[in-house]
Design an enzyme around this catalytic site. Sequence first.
Site, PDB file in Angstrom:
ATOM      1  N   ASP A  56      36.127  37.312  39.162  1.00  0.00           N
ATOM      2  CA  ASP A  56      35.593  38.648  39.371  1.00  0.00           C
ATOM      3  C   ASP A  56      36.234  39.581  40.554  1.00  0.00           C
ATOM      4  OD1 ASP A  56      33.936  40.946  38.882  1.00  0.00           O
ATOM      5  OD2 ASP A  56      32.191  39.785  38.988  1.00  0.00           O
ATOM      6  N   VAL A  57      37.250  40.092  40.380  1.00  0.00           N
ATOM      7  CA  VAL A  57      38.199  40.785  41.241  1.00  0.00           C
ATOM      8  C   VAL A  57      38.275  42.154  41.298  1.00  0.00           C
ATOM      9  CG1 VAL A  57      39.256  38.704  41.625  1.00  0.00           C
ATOM     10  CG2 VAL A  57      40.401  40.174  40.286  1.00  0.00           C
ATOM     11  N   LYS A  58      37.914  42.937  40.184  1.00  0.00           N
ATOM     12  CA  LYS A  58      37.865  44.035  39.640  1.00  0.00           C
ATOM     13  C   LYS A  58      39.093  44.891  40.280  1.00  0.00           C
ATOM     14  CE  LYS A  58      32.785  44.454  39.225  1.00  0.00           C
ATOM     15  NZ  LYS A  58      32.593  42.937  39.394  1.00  0.00           N
ATOM     16  N   ARG A  59      40.275  44.443  40.106  1.00  0.00           N
ATOM     17  CA  ARG A  59      41.408  45.011  40.812  1.00  0.00           C
ATOM     18  C   ARG A  59      41.846  46.210  39.884  1.00  0.00           C
ATOM     19  NH1 ARG A  59      39.807  42.438  44.681  1.00  0.00           N
ATOM     20  NH2 ARG A  59      41.266  41.061  45.564  1.00  0.00           N
TER      21      ARG A  59
END
Length: 318
Positions: free
Chosen positions: A103-106
Amino acid sequence: MIQKLIENIKKTNAPIVVGLDPMLNYIPEQIQKAAFAEYGETLEGAAEAVWQYNKKIVDAVYDLIPAVKPQIAMYEQFGIPGLAAFQKTVDYCKEKGLVVIGDVKRGDIGSTSVAYATAHLGKVTVGSQILTPFGEDFATVNPYLGTDGIKPFLDVCREEKKGIFILVKTSNPSSGEFQDRRIAGTAGADGTEEKPLYEIVGEKVAEWADSCMGDTYSYVGAVVGATYPEMGKVLRRVMPKSFILVPGYGAQGGKAEDLVHYFNEDGLGAIVNSSRGIIAAYKQEKYASFGAEHFAEASRAAVVAMIEDINRALEQTR
């Protein structure tokens, strides 16, 4: 990797993912004391406490679940030692046979987006060596910059057989400030049709999904919050080939009976996340009898209850 996720879900009969989002105030005192005794009250000490906490929870639940979702910000807050704990967690979960959703939401463009995709899903060349950086199986991606930001991830997904979950309708209360705005869409018989932005993003996700297919589902999935079930029902139709990652169950108010429309008729197509509802279960009144000493057993009990809750809701629709 979408095939492995599906296989794991079928094997466990558990369309759920455990969010490994540790905060220090979740971690029982005995674990913190042991870590601080070895490393001091330092970033290294905090990271060690996080790692030991994660390890015990994973050991308690890995046989029940198909996947985990570590949220990288919870590790980044402890600097480089925290990122080392993130890496240990990713590696350990993969050793246990779990699918790991980073869950890095890049979300960026050009070489920056390429670098993000490489870091979390791909491989990097260093001299004569080809190396894997973080090595998650999936990553969450922000689509705000459009195709320029998504294409590098699609390229890596095709090459590595990895996957992404694109933010479409998030579970937080203020998500509607942008995501629910009605904007001009396609021109219809009655003039210009207006649609909410999340639906237009969903249509684009469906387009990207078609270009990056596995056997029955795409490597391209979507994030749709459990707290907006009516919107989820619409988006399920808009994105038929995308798996939906569903945050917001439990602690944020999402209920199992509201989530049945996120699934397809094959019983697949969605995976529901719970984070603090599981990893900090021992703090809930329902599981207080386990105590801090047996926090991992409390997490296992919470996983069992979640699986039963969701499967019961799904069975009632069949």
